[in-house]
Design a protein around this motif. Structure first.
Motif, PDB file in Angstrom:
ATOM      1  N   THR A  71       4.117 -13.368   0.348  1.00 51.49           N
ATOM      2  CA  THR A  71       5.117 -12.356  -0.012  1.00 51.49           C
ATOM      3  C   THR A  71       4.691 -11.807  -1.368  1.00 51.49           C
ATOM      4  O   THR A  71       4.113 -12.518  -2.188  1.00 51.49           O
ATOM      5  N   HIS A  72       4.989 -10.523  -1.573  1.00 47.05           N
ATOM      6  CA  HIS A  72       4.591  -9.887  -2.823  1.00 47.05           C
ATOM      7  C   HIS A  72       5.556  -8.739  -3.123  1.00 47.05           C
ATOM      8  O   HIS A  72       5.981  -8.023  -2.223  1.00 47.05           O
ATOM      9  N   ARG A  73       5.901  -8.595  -4.388  1.00 45.25           N
ATOM     10  CA  ARG A  73       6.714  -7.459  -4.837  1.00 45.25           C
ATOM     11  C   ARG A  73       5.950  -6.793  -5.971  1.00 45.25           C
ATOM     12  O   ARG A  73       5.589  -7.436  -6.944  1.00 45.25           O
ATOM     13  N   ASP A  74       5.709  -5.471  -5.830  1.00 43.20           N
ATOM     14  CA  ASP A  74       4.953  -4.773  -6.870  1.00 43.20           C
ATOM     15  C   ASP A  74       5.874  -4.215  -7.946  1.00 43.20           C
ATOM     16  O   ASP A  74       7.093  -4.394  -7.898  1.00 43.20           O
ATOM     17  N   GLY A  77       8.861  -2.049  -6.914  1.00 42.96           N
ATOM     18  CA  GLY A  77       9.866  -2.650  -6.036  1.00 42.96           C
ATOM     19  C   GLY A  77       9.507  -2.715  -4.566  1.00 42.96           C
ATOM     20  O   GLY A  77      10.336  -3.094  -3.743  1.00 42.96           O
ATOM     21  N   THR A  78       8.288  -2.387  -4.184  1.00 39.46           N
ATOM     22  CA  THR A  78       7.872  -2.498  -2.784  1.00 39.46           C
ATOM     23  C   THR A  78       7.616  -3.970  -2.483  1.00 39.46           C
ATOM     24  O   THR A  78       6.822  -4.624  -3.164  1.00 39.46           O
ATOM     25  N   ALA A  79       8.334  -4.490  -1.473  1.00 37.81           N
ATOM     26  CA  ALA A  79       8.212  -5.903  -1.113  1.00 37.81           C
ATOM     27  C   ALA A  79       7.432  -6.023   0.191  1.00 37.81           C
ATOM     28  O   ALA A  79       7.734  -5.356   1.179  1.00 37.81           O
ATOM     29  N   THR A  80       6.425  -6.903   0.182  1.00 40.91           N
ATOM     30  CA  THR A  80       5.588  -7.125   1.357  1.00 40.91           C
ATOM     31  C   THR A  80       5.731  -8.572   1.795  1.00 40.91           C
ATOM     32  O   THR A  80       5.679  -9.484   0.974  1.00 40.91           O
ATOM     33  N   ARG A  81       5.915  -8.772   3.094  1.00 44.06           N
ATOM     34  CA  ARG A  81       5.904 -10.104   3.695  1.00 44.06           C
ATOM     35  C   ARG A  81       4.874 -10.055   4.809  1.00 44.06           C
ATOM     36  O   ARG A  81       4.936  -9.188   5.681  1.00 44.06           O
ATOM     37  N   VAL A  98       7.094  -4.410   5.363  1.00 43.19           N
ATOM     38  CA  VAL A  98       6.951  -3.788   4.052  1.00 43.19           C
ATOM     39  C   VAL A  98       8.237  -3.007   3.788  1.00 43.19           C
ATOM     40  O   VAL A  98       8.581  -2.076   4.530  1.00 43.19           O
ATOM     41  N   SER A  99       8.936  -3.425   2.750  1.00 37.77           N
ATOM     42  CA  SER A  99      10.186  -2.779   2.368  1.00 37.77           C
ATOM     43  C   SER A  99       9.914  -1.896   1.156  1.00 37.77           C
ATOM     44  O   SER A  99       9.583  -2.398   0.069  1.00 37.77           O
ATOM     45  N   LYS A 101      11.217   0.421  -1.610  1.00 41.83           N
ATOM     46  CA  LYS A 101      12.476   0.628  -2.333  1.00 41.83           C
ATOM     47  C   LYS A 101      12.954   2.081  -2.226  1.00 41.83           C
ATOM     48  O   LYS A 101      12.216   3.008  -2.545  1.00 41.83           O
TER      49      LYS A 101
END
Length: 175
Positions: A71-74, A77-81, A98-99, A101
């Motif tokens: 998991t990663h948040r840049d 605010g883009t969150a990747t799982r 990929v969420s 924001k």
């Protein structure tokens, strides 16, 4: 007149008996031109100038092997799982969310895709939307997962803001 014709014939006969004129002497053969040092190509584009002086080698073509559960948040605010397993260029597991924001969420799952290619890049094609593809390739120490023409996998206009997911090939961490 008859005397002139005879004199002319006699002159021609004498001329024919003489030795033929010497052919002109052949000019000495010119030495081959000296090799010209090749000049470096002149580039108009500054990027090409930069690349011309680099020692770039082609990426080796070999089967992709990567395992990632990350998991990663840049910074924006883009969150990747991501849950990914690729063995010898065969995708065993692929689930990415990929969420983005303020834009929406994109979901990609192996059950929606069929694998079309293994080399030089892994290629997954959506089963219902043939234009939608996911490509995976190794570049140095990283594996890139890129999404092409897949707006149906995202909410609203989120696909317009979707960037490739980059994974460290050794550790499996997302960037």
């Amino acid at each position: 007149m008859r005397a002139t014709v005879l004199a002319l014939i006699a002159g021609l006969l004498l001329a024919a008996c003489g030795s033929p004129p010497k052919p002109p002497e052949a000019e000495p053969e010119a030495p081959p031109p000296a090799p010209v040092a090749e000049e470096a190509p002149k580039f108009k584009n500054s990027t090409l100038k930069y690349l011309a002086n680099r020692n770039l080698k082609p990426q080796p073509t070999r089967p992709l092997n990567v395992r990632s559960r990350c998991t990663h948040r840049d910074a924006i605010g883009t969150a990747t799982r991501l849950n990914l397993l690729v063995k010898e260029a065969e995708v065993k597991n692929f689930d990415a969310q990929v969420s983005i924001k303020g834009r929406g969420v994109c979901n990609f799952n192996i059950k929606d895709f069929a694998q079309d290619a293994k080399l030089p890049q892994v290629l997954l094609r959506h089963k219902k939307e043939s234009n939608c593809t996911v490509r995976m390739w190794e570049q140095g120490k990283e594996v890139t997962i890129a999404f092409n023409s897949c707006p149906q996998s995202c909410e609203g206009k989120a696909f317009d803001y979707l960037w490739p997911v980059v994974v460290d090939a050794k550790t499996g961490r997302c960037h």
